[in-house]
Design a protein around this motif. Structure first.
Motif, mmCIF file in Angstrom:
data_model
loop_
_atom_site.group_PDB
_atom_site.id
_atom_site.type_symbol
_atom_site.label_atom_id
_atom_site.label_comp_id
_atom_site.label_asym_id
_atom_site.label_seq_id
_atom_site.Cartn_x
_atom_site.Cartn_y
_atom_site.Cartn_z
ATOM 1 N N PRO A 40 -12.871 -12.207 77.205
ATOM 2 C CA PRO A 40 -12.630 -10.913 77.851
ATOM 3 C C PRO A 40 -13.790 -9.941 77.698
ATOM 4 O O PRO A 40 -13.808 -8.902 78.329
ATOM 5 N N LEU A 41 -14.764 -10.295 76.867
ATOM 6 C CA LEU A 41 -15.904 -9.426 76.628
ATOM 7 C C LEU A 41 -17.195 -10.231 76.692
ATOM 8 O O LEU A 41 -17.182 -11.449 76.541
ATOM 9 N N THR A 42 -18.286 -9.525 76.893
ATOM 10 C CA THR A 42 -19.605 -10.145 76.838
ATOM 11 C C THR A 42 -20.156 -9.980 75.425
ATOM 12 O O THR A 42 -20.084 -8.887 74.847
ATOM 13 N N PHE A 43 -20.700 -11.069 74.874
ATOM 14 C CA PHE A 43 -21.197 -11.028 73.508
ATOM 15 C C PHE A 43 -22.683 -11.340 73.466
ATOM 16 O O PHE A 43 -23.181 -12.175 74.214
ATOM 17 N N LYS A 44 -23.359 -10.654 72.569
ATOM 18 C CA LYS A 44 -24.775 -10.878 72.324
ATOM 19 C C LYS A 44 -24.948 -11.447 70.922
ATOM 20 O O LYS A 44 -24.328 -10.967 69.971
ATOM 21 N N THR A 98 -24.198 -23.232 59.601
ATOM 22 C CA THR A 98 -24.738 -22.224 60.514
ATOM 23 C C THR A 98 -23.813 -21.021 60.562
ATOM 24 O O THR A 98 -22.600 -21.169 60.689
ATOM 25 N N SER A 99 -24.394 -19.846 60.454
ATOM 26 C CA SER A 99 -23.642 -18.596 60.569
ATOM 27 C C SER A 99 -24.169 -17.820 61.768
ATOM 28 O O SER A 99 -25.361 -17.540 61.857
ATOM 29 N N ILE A 100 -23.270 -17.493 62.690
ATOM 30 C CA ILE A 100 -23.645 -16.793 63.914
ATOM 31 C C ILE A 100 -22.919 -15.454 63.951
ATOM 32 O O ILE A 100 -21.705 -15.400 63.797
ATOM 33 N N THR A 101 -23.668 -14.377 64.132
ATOM 34 C CA THR A 101 -23.091 -13.040 64.266
ATOM 35 C C THR A 101 -23.175 -12.620 65.724
ATOM 36 O O THR A 101 -24.271 -12.539 66.291
ATOM 37 N N LEU A 102 -22.030 -12.363 66.331
ATOM 38 C CA LEU A 102 -21.950 -11.967 67.736
ATOM 39 C C LEU A 102 -21.498 -10.518 67.817
ATOM 40 O O LEU A 102 -20.591 -10.095 67.097
ATOM 41 N N ARG A 103 -22.122 -9.765 68.712
ATOM 42 C CA ARG A 103 -21.755 -8.365 68.904
ATOM 43 C C ARG A 103 -21.275 -8.162 70.334
ATOM 44 O O ARG A 103 -21.931 -8.569 71.291
ATOM 45 N N ALA A 104 -20.105 -7.549 70.469
ATOM 46 C CA ALA A 104 -19.545 -7.285 71.798
ATOM 47 C C ALA A 104 -20.368 -6.204 72.484
ATOM 48 O O ALA A 104 -20.665 -5.160 71.896
ATOM 49 N N VAL A 105 -20.728 -6.464 73.731
ATOM 50 C CA VAL A 105 -21.532 -5.520 74.505
ATOM 51 C C VAL A 105 -20.662 -4.968 75.629
ATOM 52 O O VAL A 105 -20.223 -5.725 76.508
#
Length: 585
Positions: free
Chosen positions: A367-371, A52-59
């Motif tokens: 420390p950050l919210t990720f989507k 599984t590959s998951i890409t998370l982006r900091a919002v």
């Protein structure tokens, strides 16, 4: 006849064996290192090995875009690595890509939905009072780190309360069901911590938090009685979504490796109230490794209040649990109110366990919210099919290049094919070694990059060969043609490879995800192309030029002057001497 230049260049030309020996030694050393490290195959990416590959982006939060910085991103990677490792995952990859993306690659055999929840949620760290605890499955609870409040002896003279370790030996059994029910009821009414039995220093481990019964003591007690923390499935599913203001069930693993279950009161201190935590070695008191915590102003008051309540109870009814992601990671006891703004947890810590707890206290919450931008799951069978398809494509590409070289360059193709084999050997060994060294994984785009590199490498040989053939067409013999063609071919090869490497570097920097695998492989093979051409192809052609088959321009050598339309041989001519004037006497 034109001849090579004298001096240093001529000396280098006369000893091409040195360059050949150097590159062969390098190949032997890399191959030996590959077998010595037991990494004889390149590490495969998720799309080839399955997983599984998951890409998370900091919002960014409103008005706080500056929070997306390297420090916070690196901290988030560290926390996510710990969360993924908590799933029992082997060889997972967590790395930043670009400014605000994190890629999590998890090998096959892991529940992808559970992994997504583990790495993507902005977890909270809480200090909760322990209401009830016992070894799950029965038995006696084990010793725990036990702090007692005492003024600090720091040289600065700053008044602090640092707990000291107490050796409690075997702890008391858990309270009886009647006592437990009364403890939970009293705690909910008075927000106190009346009942607990000691537990071992709990390490981060998969666990569950409960609390579906909300503030209903009888319901919570019933759930606690049925809770079995030794069951991994139970630990991962009990009581999702409990609020900080509610009591909860939880599990943790003590220093003896036993699973314990807890009823914990409402959160008294939030993880954001911890300003800093660090592991230190106490050599003055012989307390061994300890964890020191500094609280914010608001956190110091909260921590003083809860420890003051805990200190009024007799052991083992004076513990608080440090809960991260619903897991009890430590549960020290308290003997007096700690109101100085900092505290120390000591016990049977090793350096590693103390550092882990300090990291959890400092960086427990992301420390950050990720989507989650994307999540791709690839089965092992599909990955194997893709790898096979990639290898077949590479073999076809290589075969076409070899056929072209044989048909057009004939004998010269021997040098080109050997150069391709040397380049392939260097590429394979480096990819195998870079897997454990820097985490490089060969994914499908990387395989495409390696296939493209076959053409780039062959192009360098063609540039040099054509320069040599041009010199022969001008009437020069092979040996001087080889040396005269090299400076011009070298310049063209370096410019071409520089452009390819620059494109690969830009692509690697500005892209995220699997495209970086293509860029990295393209850049690596471009650098190797320069090494192979300089240290193998050129010296080998210099040696072959001394052999009659090539030097005499055999028709199958690819260097036949007649078939190339060569001009008559160049001859040196002397400039006419100036006329000598004579004076008449």
């Amino acid at each position: 006849m034109a001849t090579p230049k004298k001096g240093r260049n001529a000396s280098a030309q006369s000893k091409p064996g040195r360059s050949l020996a150097l590159i062969l030694i390098a190949i032997a050393a890399l191959t030996g290192g590959m077998f010595a490290s037991e990494h004889t195959k390149p590490r495969l990416g998720i799309d080839l090995a399955g997983g599984t590959s998951i890409t998370l982006r900091a919002v960014p939060e409103a008005g706080n875009e500056a929070a997306i910085n390297k420090t916070n991103m690196d901290t988030a990677v560290s926390i996510m690595e710990r969360r993924v490792n908590g799933l029992g995952v082997q060889e997972a990859e967590v790395q930043t890509q670009g400014r605000d993306n994190i890629i999590v690659n998890i090998p096959k055999g892991t529940n992808s939905e559970q992994a997504r929840k583990q790495v993507g949620t902005t977890a909270k760290l809480y200090f909760r009072p322990v209401l009830v605890t016992e070894v799950s499955g029965g038995g006696t609870a084990s010793p725990s780190p036990s702090p007692t409040g005492s003024p600090s002896d720091q040289p600065s003279g700053k008044a602090t309360d640092k707990p000291e370790a107490t050796d409690k030996g075997s702890a008391s059994p858990s309270a009886s069901p009647t006592t437990q029910g009364r403890a939970v009821t009293d705690a909910l009414k008075a927000d106190a911590t009346p009942s607990a039995s000691a537990s071992g220093e709990s390490k981060a481990s998969p666990s569950a938090t409960g609390g579906a019964a909300g503030d209903d003591p009888s319901k919570l007690q019933e759930q606690y009685a049925k809770l079995d923390c030794t069951d991994e499935k139970t630990r991962s599913t009990v009581g999702d979504g409990v609020k900080a203001s509610q009591p909860t069930l939880a599990c943790g693993q003590n220093s003896q490796g036993q699973w314990q279950k807890y009823i914990l009161g409402p959160a008294a201190v939030d993880g954001t109230d911890v300003d800093e935590a660090q592991a230190t070695l106490d050599t003055q008191r012989g307390a061994g490794w300890t964890v020191q915590m500094d609280f914010t102003d608001g956190g110091a008051k909260k921590f003083g209040d809860i420890t003051g309540k805990l200190a009024q109870n007799q052991p083992p009814q004076n513990q608080f649990a440090i809960v991260l992601d619903g897991e009890v990671v430590s549960d020290p006891s308290v003997r007096q109110a700690l109101t100085g703004g900092n505290a120390e947890i000591s016990g049977n810590f090793t350096q590693q366990s103390a550092q882990e707890l300090a990291n959890m206290l400092s960086y427990g919450a992301l420390p950050l919210t990720f989507k989650v931008d994307s999540m791709t799951t690839v089965t092992a069978a599909l990955g194997g099919d893709q790898l096979q398809a990639g290898l077949i494509a590479g073999a076809i590409g290589l075969a076409l290049v070899v056929i072209y070289l044989l048909a057009y360059y004939r004998g010269l193709s021997f040098i080109a094919i050997l150069s391709l084999l040397v380049s392939a050997a260097l590429t394979y060994t480096l990819m195998s070694l870079l897997g454990p060294a820097i985490g490089f994984a060969l994914n499908l785009p990387a395989v495409c990059g390696a296939i493209v590199a076959i053409g780039i490498t062959a192009d360098s040989f063609i540039v040099y060969f054509e320069r040599v053939r041009d010199e022969i067409r001008e009437g020069r013999s092979l040996r001087p043609a080889v040396e005269r063609a090299w400076p011009r071919a070298r310049r063209t090869i370096l410019v071409s490879d520089f452009v390819s490497f620059l494109a690969a570097a830009v692509l690697f920097i500005v892209t995220v995800g699997k495209v970086q695998g293509f860029a990295f492989t393209l850049g690596l093979t471009t650098l190797l192309d320069v090494v192979v051409v300089f240290l193998f192809t050129k010296p080998l052609l210099t040696l072959m030029a001394r052999r009659p088959f090539f030097a005499n321009g055999h028709k199958w050598s690819g260097l036949d002057p007649k078939s190339l339309g060569a001009q008559p041989p160049l001859r040196r001519t002397r400039r006419p001497s100036a006329p000598v004037e004579t004076k008449e006497a």
